[in-house]
Design a protein around this motif. Structure first.
Motif, PDB file in Angstrom:
ATOM      1  N   TRP A  98      -8.779   8.879   8.024  1.00 32.11           N
ATOM      2  CA  TRP A  98      -9.277   7.906   6.973  1.00 32.11           C
ATOM      3  C   TRP A  98      -8.089   6.868   6.739  1.00 32.11           C
ATOM      4  O   TRP A  98      -7.020   7.076   6.719  1.00 32.11           O
ATOM      5  N   ILE A  99      -8.605   5.773   7.030  1.00 29.18           N
ATOM      6  CA  ILE A  99      -7.610   4.357   6.710  1.00 29.18           C
ATOM      7  C   ILE A  99      -8.280   3.487   5.756  1.00 29.18           C
ATOM      8  O   ILE A  99      -9.370   2.951   5.901  1.00 29.18           O
ATOM      9  N   GLY A 100      -7.329   3.041   5.023  1.00 29.95           N
ATOM     10  CA  GLY A 100      -7.655   2.236   3.874  1.00 29.95           C
ATOM     11  C   GLY A 100      -6.938   0.755   4.374  1.00 29.95           C
ATOM     12  O   GLY A 100      -5.799   0.860   4.488  1.00 29.95           O
ATOM     13  N   THR A 101      -7.822  -0.180   4.159  1.00 30.11           N
ATOM     14  CA  THR A 101      -7.238  -1.555   4.625  1.00 30.11           C
ATOM     15  C   THR A 101      -7.458  -2.464   3.167  1.00 30.11           C
ATOM     16  O   THR A 101      -7.820  -1.973   2.384  1.00 30.11           O
ATOM     17  N   MET A 102      -7.018  -3.584   3.600  1.00 25.20           N
ATOM     18  CA  MET A 102      -7.102  -4.651   2.521  1.00 25.20           C
ATOM     19  C   MET A 102      -8.565  -5.108   2.368  1.00 25.20           C
ATOM     20  O   MET A 102      -8.825  -5.966   1.604  1.00 25.20           O
ATOM     21  N   ASN A 103      -9.441  -4.645   3.275  1.00 21.37           N
ATOM     22  CA  ASN A 103     -10.903  -5.101   3.077  1.00 21.37           C
ATOM     23  C   ASN A 103     -11.764  -4.002   3.508  1.00 21.37           C
ATOM     24  O   ASN A 103     -12.210  -3.930   4.832  1.00 21.37           O
ATOM     25  N   HIS A 106      -5.962  10.016  -0.004  1.00 20.63           N
ATOM     26  CA  HIS A 106      -5.699  11.322   0.008  1.00 20.63           C
ATOM     27  C   HIS A 106      -6.910  12.334   0.419  1.00 20.63           C
ATOM     28  O   HIS A 106      -7.849  12.289  -0.310  1.00 20.63           O
ATOM     29  N   VAL A 107      -6.642  13.422   1.276  1.00 17.96           N
ATOM     30  CA  VAL A 107      -7.442  14.379   1.469  1.00 17.96           C
ATOM     31  C   VAL A 107      -7.204  15.551   0.857  1.00 17.96           C
ATOM     32  O   VAL A 107      -5.979  16.174   1.261  1.00 17.96           O
ATOM     33  N   ASP A 108      -8.140  16.210   0.053  1.00 10.88           N
ATOM     34  CA  ASP A 108      -7.513  17.613  -0.570  1.00 10.88           C
ATOM     35  C   ASP A 108      -7.869  18.682   0.301  1.00 10.88           C
ATOM     36  O   ASP A 108      -8.444  18.332   1.041  1.00 10.88           O
ATOM     37  N   GLN A 110       0.773  -1.214  -0.187  1.00 11.73           N
ATOM     38  CA  GLN A 110       0.115   0.050  -0.018  1.00 11.73           C
ATOM     39  C   GLN A 110       0.943   1.220   0.097  1.00 11.73           C
ATOM     40  O   GLN A 110       1.975   1.405   0.674  1.00 11.73           O
ATOM     41  N   LYS A 111       0.782   2.128  -0.718  1.00  8.50           N
ATOM     42  CA  LYS A 111       1.360   3.290  -0.949  1.00  8.50           C
ATOM     43  C   LYS A 111       1.134   4.339   0.193  1.00  8.50           C
ATOM     44  O   LYS A 111       1.899   4.763   0.813  1.00  8.50           O
ATOM     45  N   ASN A 112      -0.156   4.721   0.559  1.00  9.19           N
ATOM     46  CA  ASN A 112      -0.492   5.710   1.547  1.00  9.19           C
ATOM     47  C   ASN A 112      -1.863   5.502   1.912  1.00  9.19           C
ATOM     48  O   ASN A 112      -2.888   6.108   1.892  1.00  9.19           O
ATOM     49  N   PRO A 113      -1.878   4.439   3.119  1.00  8.12           N
ATOM     50  CA  PRO A 113      -3.382   3.896   3.380  1.00  8.12           C
ATOM     51  C   PRO A 113      -3.791   4.945   4.590  1.00  8.12           C
ATOM     52  O   PRO A 113      -5.062   4.633   4.993  1.00  8.12           O
ATOM     53  N   ILE A 114      -3.350   6.020   5.181  1.00 10.72           N
ATOM     54  CA  ILE A 114      -3.895   6.860   6.130  1.00 10.72           C
ATOM     55  C   ILE A 114      -3.871   8.415   5.671  1.00 10.72           C
ATOM     56  O   ILE A 114      -2.720   8.760   5.160  1.00 10.72           O
TER      57      ILE A 114
END
Length: 227
Positions: free
Chosen positions: A185-190, A223-225, A172-176
């Motif tokens: 904001w958190i990106g997981t594998m699910n 990513h948050v703009d 993962q490049k940037n999951p938070i």
């Protein structure tokens, strides 16, 4: 991805007249623990920290100090395989090993371990002075930089307000990411999650038939703009 077999520290000397650039090569011959380097980071005190599969190195421009794990010393590095090095807003160094993230204590030349049980994959710091650490199998860790207090956010199948998954990947490049309201904001594998600090709960997002839903449960980058 590892660096070349010879680690090269580059000193750029800005000379208004000659614009001279000098290169210095540092390898195991000069005291480095391994020629294969996984990560390099400069701290807030001018030291270069070099993570390898054979320990951690601190380079001051003249010589190298090597730090390795010691099963009989809890203040030593927790492991010899260094996956990442993170510098926080205070200039302090955090070292990711196989099952822990270790903070180097300046002045005492020791480490304070924060066990994560599995490999840390990503580290981020928010404006509130909190470190967020993703792991391969054990969810998300929240570390207060001032107090050292740690909280482990894990998926609970009986709690719909828990994080959607315990799984993260080093790919993962940037999951938070952090929004303007202070949410995480958190990106997981699910699934994608947003953590509300006030309620201390997670809201989950999954793919669905709705065109406004996310396209995949595996999140690579968040990513948050600025708007």
């Amino acid at each position: 991805m590892k660096y070349k077999s010879i680690f090269i520290i580059t000193y750029i000397i800005l000379n208004k007249l000659a614009a001279k650039i000098n290169f210095e090569e540092v390898s195991v011959i000069d005291g480095l623990s391994d020629n294969y380097c996984n990560v390099v980071k400069k701290d807030g005190y001018g030291f270069f920290w070099i993570g390898t599969d054979e320990g951690l190195n601190r380079y001051d421009g003249y010589g190298t100090n090597i730090y390795r794990s010691n099963p009989y010393d809890s203040t030593a590095l927790s492991g010899n395989r260094i996956h990442d090095i993170f510098k926080d807003s205070y200039g302090e160094i955090w070292v990711a090993t196989d099952k822990s993230i270790d903070k180097y204590i300046y002045g005492k030349d020791i480490f304070h371990r924060f066990p994560t049980n599995s490999r840390p994959t990503f580290i981020a710091e928010d404006k509130q002075g909190t470190l967020w650490v993703c792991t391969t199998k054990d969810g998300l860790f929240e570390i207060n930089l001032e107090t050292g207090k740690t909280k482990n956010h894990r998926f609970n199948p009986l709690d719909p307000l828990s994080i959607s998954s315990n799984l993260f990947s080093h790919n993962q490049k940037n999951p938070i990411a952090f929004d303007l309201e202070g949410n995480v904001w958190i990106g997981t594998m699910n699934g994608l999650n947003v953590y509300n600090r006030k309620t201390k709960t997670f809201r989950r997002f999954f793919p669905g038939p709705d065109i406004n839903s996310i396209s995949s449960e595996e999140i690579n980058t968040v990513h948050v703009d600025s708007e």
